[in-house]
Design an enzyme around this catalytic site. Structure first.
Site, mmCIF file in Angstrom:
data_model
loop_
_atom_site.group_PDB
_atom_site.id
_atom_site.type_symbol
_atom_site.label_atom_id
_atom_site.label_comp_id
_atom_site.label_asym_id
_atom_site.label_seq_id
_atom_site.Cartn_x
_atom_site.Cartn_y
_atom_site.Cartn_z
ATOM 1 N N SER A 1 0.839 -1.204 0.000
ATOM 2 C CA SER A 1 0.000 0.000 0.000
ATOM 3 C C SER A 1 0.869 1.248 0.000
ATOM 4 O O SER A 1 0.370 2.352 -0.249
ATOM 5 C CB SER A 1 -0.946 0.005 1.207
ATOM 6 N N GLU B 1 0.032 -12.448 -1.572
ATOM 7 C CA GLU B 1 -1.412 -12.543 -1.807
ATOM 8 C C GLU B 1 -1.761 -13.806 -2.590
ATOM 9 O O GLU B 1 -1.022 -14.219 -3.476
ATOM 10 C CB GLU B 1 -1.891 -11.316 -2.601
ATOM 11 N N GLU C 1 -8.959 -9.974 4.332
ATOM 12 C CA GLU C 1 -9.298 -8.568 4.071
ATOM 13 C C GLU C 1 -10.715 -8.429 3.521
ATOM 14 O O GLU C 1 -11.109 -9.149 2.585
ATOM 15 C CB GLU C 1 -8.288 -7.964 3.078
HETATM 16 O O1 KIV Z 1 -0.256 -3.332 1.532
HETATM 17 C C1 KIV Z 1 -1.004 -3.360 2.500
HETATM 18 O O2 KIV Z 1 -1.039 -2.463 3.333
HETATM 19 C C2 KIV Z 1 -1.866 -4.517 2.632
HETATM 20 C C3 KIV Z 1 -3.077 -4.347 3.445
HETATM 21 C C4 KIV Z 1 -4.100 -3.598 2.714
HETATM 22 C C5 KIV Z 1 -3.601 -5.651 3.879
HETATM 23 O O3 KIV Z 1 -1.618 -5.521 2.026
#
Ligand code: KIV
Length: 294
Positions: free
Chosen positions: A47, A116, A183
């Protein structure tokens, strides 16, 4: 200093039914503040593409960029358990790529990595765990597959969808994952999956029946610049507007001459000041003379 959080600490929290406190961080100061506040786990999430680099989704951050974020966080995190998030295309191609990139995170100071997907990445997870790396799986709304999911949508809303998530979770558990992050799904779906697994199950937007709660720090601090405002977060501060107000006041002080004020100046002894002043005057006069003769 409090002892480092390890897998045993996380399992002990679960046994006591005490939820782990899990936040994202991408830099040294934020990780320091999180650490001082006593959070148990820090995710250096991909993120970062959105929170730190201003990208429209999480796909825009590279492994080399993630290493920079991980470096800052790991320098700060003396106690918290740090998870490095493998970015898009850092593990999808091959087991070798997955081991190499996960290994870079571990060598930089992470305690674990996250990737993921379920059944389709279970082989990769096995390769990484066989290499001695702690791996957290991530199921539900997996932003690296945003197009396949059709956008930011709640997952696990039907029995079939929950059964598919459970199959994925079991595949990750069998592949040696120490934890799974769920999530964006209803609490009942998360509880159904958690009750059927032996490993740790964390949630972000997955309700209370999990072993710990993850949030994106920019969401709870009010410092995310963008349009996405997930329903499942509470804002605990308005850091963005505090920063903006501070810059606005500074700009106004500079423009009005209120900054810098005498208390910000470095002192000099009066004779040197006088000598400098007269030298400026002499040089100034000389250069004025030159201009006049050109
Ligand atoms: O990158 C991130 O912060 C994540 C969360 C949204 C789970 O993978």
């Amino acid at each position: 200093m409090a002892p480092k959080v390890t897998l045993s600490t996380l399992n002990a929290l679960k046994a006591r039914r005490q939820p782990a406190v899990f936040v994202t961080a991408y830099d040294y100061p934020t990780a320091t503040f999180a650490e001082r506040a006593g959070v148990d786990m820090i995710l250096v999430g991909d993120s970062a593409a959105m929170t730190m680099l201003g990208c429209p989704n999480t796909l825009g951050v590279s492994m080399d960029e993630m290493i920079v974020f991980v470096k800052g966080v790991c320098r700060a995190a003396k106690r918290a358990f740090v998870v490095g998030d493998l970015p898009f295309l850092s593990y999808q191609q091959s087991d070798e790529a997955a081991i190499l990139n996960a290994g870079r995170f571990i060598a930089t100071g992470c305690d674990a990595v996250k990737c993921e997907g379920g059944v389709r990445v279970a082989g990769r997870v096995r390769a990484m765990t066989d290499a001695g790396i702690c791996v957290m799986g991530h199921l539900g709304l997996t932003p690296q597959s945003l197009s396949q999911l059709g956008g930011y949508k709640v997952q696990g809303k039907s029995q079939a969808a929950v059964d598919k998530l459970l199959d994925d979770a079991l595949a990750l558990q069998d592949a040696g994952a120490f934890a799974i992050l769920l999530e964006a799904m209803p609490p009942e779906a998360a509880a159904y999956i958690r009750d059927r697994l032996d490993i740790l199950v964390y949630g972000i937007g997955a309700g209370p029946h999990v072993d710990g709660q993850l949030v994106i720090s920019h969401d709870i601090l009010g410092s995310f610049v963008g349009d996405i405002a997930p329903k499942f977060v509470s804002q605990y501060a308005r850091v963005g507007s505090t920063i903006e107000d501070a810059f606005r006041t500074y700009a106004s002080d500079v423009r009005s001459g209120q900054f810098p004020a005498p208390e910000h100046w470095y002192p000099i002894d009066p004779e040197t000041a006088a000598a400098l002043k007269s030298a400026v005057a002499v040089n100034g006069a000389a250069s004025n003379l030159q201009h006049a003769t050109v």
